[in-house]
Scaffold this active site. Structure first.
Site, PDB file in Angstrom:
ATOM      1  CB  SER A 161      -1.158  -6.614  -8.154  1.00 32.18           C
ATOM      2  OG  SER A 161       0.001  -7.537  -7.873  1.00 32.18           O
ATOM      3  CE1 TYR A 169       0.098  -2.740  -4.320  1.00 27.15           C
ATOM      4  CE2 TYR A 169       0.915  -4.943  -4.275  1.00 27.15           C
ATOM      5  CZ  TYR A 169       0.394  -3.889  -4.885  1.00 27.15           C
ATOM      6  OH  TYR A 169       0.250  -3.930  -6.539  1.00 27.15           O
TER       7      TYR A 169
END
Length: 263
Positions: free
Chosen positions: A142, A155
């Site tokens: 990401s 995360y």
């Protein structure tokens, strides 16, 4: 399975980017091994792709936060004589909230799925690829991995690991017939945000997310070209590049602002 076709294994294949990648591989007549937690949804996807593209699809309803799941999957495929030519580590999740407020099992679960299972699967399926001197690996990270992420600290940190690991592995395998591609999407329209609890953040409410089909297509073509890093969308590329040269405290502050919920 058709022995003449190559086989792609895709985790997190029941929806979002994983589902769209599955369709792209199926359209190119790859046999598929699809892994996700939801057995009924996987069966539905498998039936759809087999009927539409005439390929063979095997499904494994596995929770990859179970430390034993990667080895179990690998052993079953080895026992059945199934070679995996393309490994797509797409499964992952996040959880919104300050680290001290997020239940410990949620934080450890993210590390187990986003980092440990990805690393475990890569190591298991890399062995046969090295023996054949051919294979492709895609790890889905990401743009979050390029910066610290207050309110989703674990995360963001896991995705930084995926980027670093993938780039290093790509270098190690450059002369061994195996490519490693790291797909780094920005905000994307999937079920991820709802599960993470950040669907009301500025990132998703104010900045327009990309659609999963566009992200998957960029990753798929990057994989075929052997690109190491794929960042879909010019805006996402610009953000990823800018944080490399910006003051770290400012990057972290902006990251928090983007993640905060808006009314």
């Amino acid at each position: 399975m058709n022995q003449n076709a190559t086989t792609a294994l895709i985790t997190g294949a029941s929806g979002g980017i994983g589902y769209e990648l599955s369709k792209l591989f199926a359209k190119a007549h790859h046999n598929l091994i699809l892994v996700a937690r939801s057995g009924p949804r996987l069966t539905q996807v498998a039936d759809e792709l087999q009927r539409q593209f005439g390929i063979t699809v095997r499904t494994f309803a596995l929770d990859l936060t179970d430390p034993a799941a990667p080895q179990s999957l690998f052993a079953q495929l080895q026992s059945d004589g199934v070679a995996v030519d393309i490994l797509v580590n797409n499964a992952g999740y996040g959880k919104f909230g300050e680290f001290a407020d997020v239940p410990l099992e949620e934080s450890l679960g993210q590390v187990q799925l986003n980092v440990t299972a990805l690393t475990h699967l890569t190591r298991l399926f890399l062995g046969p690829m090295l023996e054949r001197r051919s294979g492709r690996i895609m790890n889905v990270a990401s743009t979050a991995g390029f910066q610290p992420g207050p309110l989703m600290a674990v995360y963001y940190a896991t995705k930084a690991y995926v980027i670093s690991f993938s780039e290093a592995l790509a270098n190690e395998l450059a002369d061994k017939g195996i490519t490693v591609t790291c797909l780094c999407p920005g905000a994307t329209e999937t079920a991820f945000a709802g599960r993470a609890g950040n669907d009301q953040s500025r990132l998703f409410k104010t900045l327009r997310p990309m659609d999963a089909k566009t992200v998957a297509r960029a990753g798929y073509h990057g994989l075929l070209k052997g690109k190491t890093l794929v960042i879909p969308g010019f805006r996402n590329w610009l953000v990823a590049e800018s944080v490399r040269v910006s003051p770290r405290k400012m990057v972290t502050a902006i990251s928090r602002w983007v993640s905060e919920r808006v009314e």
